[in-house]
Motif scaffolding. Structure first.
Motif, PDB file in Angstrom:
ATOM      1  N   THR A  19       0.805  -1.225   0.000  1.00 24.05           N
ATOM      2  CA  THR A  19       0.000   0.000   0.000  1.00 24.05           C
ATOM      3  C   THR A  19       0.839   1.277   0.000  1.00 24.05           C
ATOM      4  N   VAL A  20       1.976   1.280   0.675  1.00 28.85           N
ATOM      5  CA  VAL A  20       2.794   2.493   0.781  1.00 28.85           C
ATOM      6  C   VAL A  20       3.894   2.515  -0.277  1.00 28.85           C
ATOM      7  N   LEU A  21       4.673   1.436  -0.346  1.00 23.07           N
ATOM      8  CA  LEU A  21       5.771   1.384  -1.313  1.00 23.07           C
ATOM      9  C   LEU A  21       5.295   1.011  -2.713  1.00 23.07           C
ATOM     10  N   ARG A  22       4.048   0.536  -2.825  1.00 25.71           N
ATOM     11  CA  ARG A  22       3.456   0.176  -4.119  1.00 25.71           C
ATOM     12  C   ARG A  22       4.251  -0.924  -4.828  1.00 25.71           C
ATOM     13  N   LEU A  23       4.788  -1.862  -4.062  1.00 24.39           N
ATOM     14  CA  LEU A  23       5.521  -2.973  -4.644  1.00 24.39           C
ATOM     15  C   LEU A  23       4.551  -4.049  -5.117  1.00 24.39           C
ATOM     16  N   ASN A  24       5.000  -4.853  -6.069  1.00 19.65           N
ATOM     17  CA  ASN A  24       4.204  -5.978  -6.527  1.00 19.65           C
ATOM     18  C   ASN A  24       3.947  -6.951  -5.371  1.00 19.65           C
ATOM     19  N   ALA A  25       2.773  -7.591  -5.373  1.00 18.73           N
ATOM     20  CA  ALA A  25       2.405  -8.485  -4.278  1.00 18.73           C
ATOM     21  C   ALA A  25       3.391  -9.637  -4.110  1.00 18.73           C
ATOM     22  N   PHE A  26       3.960 -10.129  -5.225  1.00 17.08           N
ATOM     23  CA  PHE A  26       4.945 -11.215  -5.126  1.00 17.08           C
ATOM     24  C   PHE A  26       6.153 -10.775  -4.301  1.00 17.08           C
ATOM     25  N   ILE A  27       6.692  -9.589  -4.607  1.00 17.69           N
ATOM     26  CA  ILE A  27       7.862  -9.102  -3.879  1.00 17.69           C
ATOM     27  C   ILE A  27       7.517  -8.871  -2.413  1.00 17.69           C
ATOM     28  N   ALA A  28       6.341  -8.304  -2.154  1.00 20.67           N
ATOM     29  CA  ALA A  28       5.932  -8.039  -0.772  1.00 20.67           C
ATOM     30  C   ALA A  28       5.820  -9.341   0.027  1.00 20.67           C
ATOM     31  N   LEU A  29       5.219 -10.356  -0.570  1.00 19.66           N
ATOM     32  CA  LEU A  29       5.027 -11.625   0.137  1.00 19.66           C
ATOM     33  C   LEU A  29       6.341 -12.366   0.352  1.00 19.66           C
ATOM     34  N   ILE A  30       7.198 -12.386  -0.669  1.00 17.51           N
ATOM     35  CA  ILE A  30       8.444 -13.144  -0.529  1.00 17.51           C
ATOM     36  C   ILE A  30       9.411 -12.445   0.422  1.00 17.51           C
ATOM     37  N   VAL A  31       9.448 -11.108   0.398  1.00 11.17           N
ATOM     38  CA  VAL A  31      10.291 -10.372   1.346  1.00 11.17           C
ATOM     39  C   VAL A  31       9.778 -10.578   2.773  1.00 11.17           C
ATOM     40  N   SER A  32       8.459 -10.537   2.946  1.00 12.44           N
ATOM     41  CA  SER A  32       7.878 -10.767   4.277  1.00 12.44           C
ATOM     42  C   SER A  32       8.171 -12.182   4.760  1.00 12.44           C
ATOM     43  N   ALA A  33       8.129 -13.141   3.848  1.00 11.31           N
ATOM     44  CA  ALA A  33       8.456 -14.528   4.215  1.00 11.31           C
ATOM     45  C   ALA A  33       9.907 -14.625   4.692  1.00 11.31           C
ATOM     46  N   ILE A  34      10.824 -13.933   4.011  1.00 13.26           N
ATOM     47  CA  ILE A  34      12.235 -13.946   4.419  1.00 13.26           C
ATOM     48  C   ILE A  34      12.413 -13.283   5.787  1.00 13.26           C
ATOM     49  N   ILE A  35      11.717 -12.163   6.004  1.00  9.27           N
ATOM     50  CA  ILE A  35      11.814 -11.473   7.299  1.00  9.27           C
ATOM     51  C   ILE A  35      11.305 -12.361   8.424  1.00  9.27           C
ATOM     52  N   VAL A  36      10.149 -12.991   8.214  1.00  9.18           N
ATOM     53  CA  VAL A  36       9.599 -13.894   9.226  1.00  9.18           C
ATOM     54  C   VAL A  36      10.553 -15.065   9.476  1.00  9.18           C
ATOM     55  N   SER A  37      11.125 -15.612   8.402  1.00  9.09           N
ATOM     56  CA  SER A  37      12.053 -16.738   8.549  1.00  9.09           C
ATOM     57  C   SER A  37      13.288 -16.339   9.345  1.00  9.09           C
ATOM     58  N   LEU A  38      13.807 -15.132   9.113  1.00  3.12           N
ATOM     59  CA  LEU A  38      14.981 -14.655   9.853  1.00  3.12           C
ATOM     60  C   LEU A  38      14.671 -14.471  11.336  1.00  3.12           C
ATOM     61  N   LEU A  39      13.440 -14.076  11.646  1.00  2.00           N
ATOM     62  CA  LEU A  39      13.055 -13.863  13.048  1.00  2.00           C
ATOM     63  C   LEU A  39      12.658 -15.161  13.749  1.00  2.00           C
ATOM     64  N   ALA A  40      12.315 -16.194  12.973  1.00  2.38           N
ATOM     65  CA  ALA A  40      11.850 -17.466  13.540  1.00  2.38           C
ATOM     66  C   ALA A  40      13.039 -18.307  14.008  1.00  2.38           C
ATOM     67  N   PRO A  41      12.771 -19.277  14.894  1.00  3.03           N
ATOM     68  CA  PRO A  41      13.851 -20.165  15.349  1.00  3.03           C
ATOM     69  C   PRO A  41      14.401 -21.001  14.197  1.00  3.03           C
ATOM     70  N   GLY A  42      15.599 -21.527  14.362  1.00  4.61           N
ATOM     71  CA  GLY A  42      16.196 -22.391  13.357  1.00  4.61           C
ATOM     72  C   GLY A  42      17.643 -22.026  13.100  1.00  4.61           C
ATOM     73  N   GLU A  43      18.317 -22.925  12.353  1.00  2.00           N
ATOM     74  CA  GLU A  43      19.715 -22.671  12.004  1.00  2.00           C
ATOM     75  C   GLU A  43      19.817 -21.460  11.080  1.00  2.00           C
ATOM     76  N   LEU A  44      20.743 -20.577  11.361  1.00  2.00           N
ATOM     77  CA  LEU A  44      20.896 -19.350  10.585  1.00  2.00           C
ATOM     78  C   LEU A  44      21.174 -19.644   9.115  1.00  2.00           C
ATOM     79  N   ALA A  45      21.941 -20.680   8.867  1.00  2.00           N
ATOM     80  CA  ALA A  45      22.320 -21.003   7.496  1.00  2.00           C
ATOM     81  C   ALA A  45      21.124 -21.470   6.662  1.00  2.00           C
ATOM     82  N   ASP A  46      20.063 -21.947   7.324  1.00  2.00           N
ATOM     83  CA  ASP A  46      18.902 -22.495   6.611  1.00  2.00           C
ATOM     84  C   ASP A  46      17.763 -21.495   6.453  1.00  2.00           C
TER      85      ASP A  46
END
Length: 469
Positions: A19-46
């Motif tokens: 809504t603000v940056l006007r990015l394509n939904a694919f980029i918004a979803l995949i970037v959000s998935a990466i952010i959530v994955s980085l914040l979630a538990p698990g091995e850093l390399a994975d």
């Protein structure tokens, strides 16, 4: 980091980027998935690689079906098959019931064809009918909306319902049957509401906006026959549904055989093996695509090169849909990695280990879909995001207490609520009918909201009844 905080960050990132940056939904979803994955538990390399794995898993399960669906839709439009279906409804119901014919046509055609395209096809026919009958264009346009938006949101192989079935572990045949059944009362309520709006507004036919030209309708002899026109729609529905029915019956027979009631494999089990191939959604959609391409090639006398060009154009439009839906699946998978499910379960169970009432997840799904729809406009993105979030929250689908398909139809209903100026469907409706933006908000928005609330309420009532049994 607390899982609920990770969930909030993920939702905020999606809405902010779209809504603000006007990015394509694919980029918004995949970037959000990466952010959530980085914040979630698990091995850093994975943490990055597991996003790609989840993306590939979702794309592998729904990508082929979406690709075939867009080819079928394009071929049906170009061959005149969609036009033939509309005229069949008009002939069956008569000119006096033109609004019902247009609603029925929208209901059927929006299964394989995107709603915007269906509206483009049907509005010229609606305007032609207005000239003959003297009725208001608005009624006919709302009738198309009442039929088309419902199946676009509830019945595969349109991307939203298809992804919901995949995310929530729903058999595709069940999704088609139940989505269609719940869609019928939604469309009927929508028609009643459309007639009420038409009586209150009394908007006569106007020129289309921005000098848009009306396409000249084809002559009847230029259109394919009714059966080959319907076959691309009916074939996958029948094959997938039959596979669901036969496999369910075969499982019951297998249990009887295991208990010693049957000595040898039955004919039903052999039929189930064959239907497992014919009724596989990928194979069924392949057959349907072949029929649609054959109808187009034979009716329009296209060369192989011309047919290949049509397919190429349609696949280009389908590629972005596959990317968006697969990114949504990756986002949901990362929420599971963050442990959202157990936290949501404990929250609604008052901190106890007992699972929360399944109906609450249905309400949550409707709320998330509605918020996503209002925020970014796309019903498909709303369905993909909401179903992936709820799938991450629910401990297991068996714990719901009702069939998960009702959760999907409720989320589909939520994705219809709050459709306004950031929805492409709104602008197609306004421009093709010559309405002002204010008139569009007074007609389109409440009608689509009524359709969504009806789907959500019917799903909720059925879920509560089944849970109580």
């Amino acid at each position: 980091m607390h899982p609920l905080l990770i969930l909030a960050i993920g939702i905020f990132c999606i809405i902010f980027m779209i809504t603000v940056l006007r990015l394509n939904a694919f980029i918004a979803l995949i970037v959000s998935a990466i952010i959530v994955s980085l914040l979630a538990p698990g091995e850093l390399a994975d943490k990055i690689s597991r996003v790609a794995v989840a993306f590939g898993g979702t794309a592998g399960s729904i990508g082929i079906v979406i690709a075939f669906a867009v080819v079928i839709g394009k071929c049906m439009m170009d061959s005149g098959a969609a036009d033939r279906i509309v005229r069949a409804f008009l002939s069956l119901l008569g000119e006096k019931r033109c609004s019902w014919a247009l609603m029925s046509s929208g209901f059927v055609l929006s299964m394989p064809v995107f709603f915007d395209t269906v509206f483009y096809l049907l509005v010229p026919l609606a305007r032609s009918a207005c000239r003959r009958t003297g009725r208001n264009t608005l009624l006919f346009a709302l009738a198309i909306t009442a039929g088309g938006v419902v199946t676009h949101s509830l019945v595969p192989p349109t991307p939203g319902p298809l992804v919901m079935a995949d995310q929530l572990g729903i058999d595709l045949g069940v999704m088609i049957l139940v989505g269609g059944m719940i869609g019928i009362p939604c469309a009927l309520v929508g028609m009643a509401f459309a007639k009420w709006i038409d009586r209150r507004t009394n908007i006569k036919m106007r020129p289309m906006a921005d000098g848009m030209e009306e396409a000249e309708p084809l002559e009847d002899h230029q259109l394919p026959g009714l059966l080959p026109s319907l076959l691309p729609i009916l074939l996958p529905v029948v094959l997938v549904s039959m596979n669901t029915i036969v496999s369910t019956a075969a499982k019951a027979v297998a249990k009887a055989q295991a208990a010693g009631a049957l000595a040898e494999p039955s004919l039903l089990q052999r039929v189930a093996d064959v239907m497992a191939i014919l009724g596989n959604v990928n194979f069924a959609m392949l057959l349907s695509t072949a029929v649609a391409m054959w109808v187009l090639k034979s009716k329009r006398r296209l060369t192989n090169a011309q047919l290949a060009k049509v397919v190429e154009i349609s696949l280009m439009s389908g590629g972005i849909i596959i990317l968006i839906t697969a990114a949504g699946g990756a986002f949901g998978a990362m929420l599971k990695e963050a442990g959202i499910g157990p936290r949501i379960q404990a929250l609604f169970a008052g901190g106890e280990a007992e699972p929360a009432g399944g109906v609450l997840f249905l309400v949550i799904g409707v709320f998330i879909a509605c918020i996503m729809k209002i925020a970014q406009g796309s019903g498909t993105v709303a369905m993909v995001t909401a179903s992936s979030m709820v799938a991450a929250m629910v401990p297991s689908m068996d714990s719901l207490g009702y069939p998960p398909v009702l959760l999907a139809t409720a989320i589909g209903g939520g994705s219809m609520i709050g459709s306004w100026m950031n929805d492409s469907g709104f602008w197609v409706f306004v421009k093709m009918t010559g309405l002002t933006e204010t008139e569009g908000l007074k007609t389109w928005l409440p009608l689509v909201a009524v359709l969504g609330f009806t789907s959500a309420i019917v799903s909720l009532i059925l879920a509560m009844v089944i849970s109580a049994v």
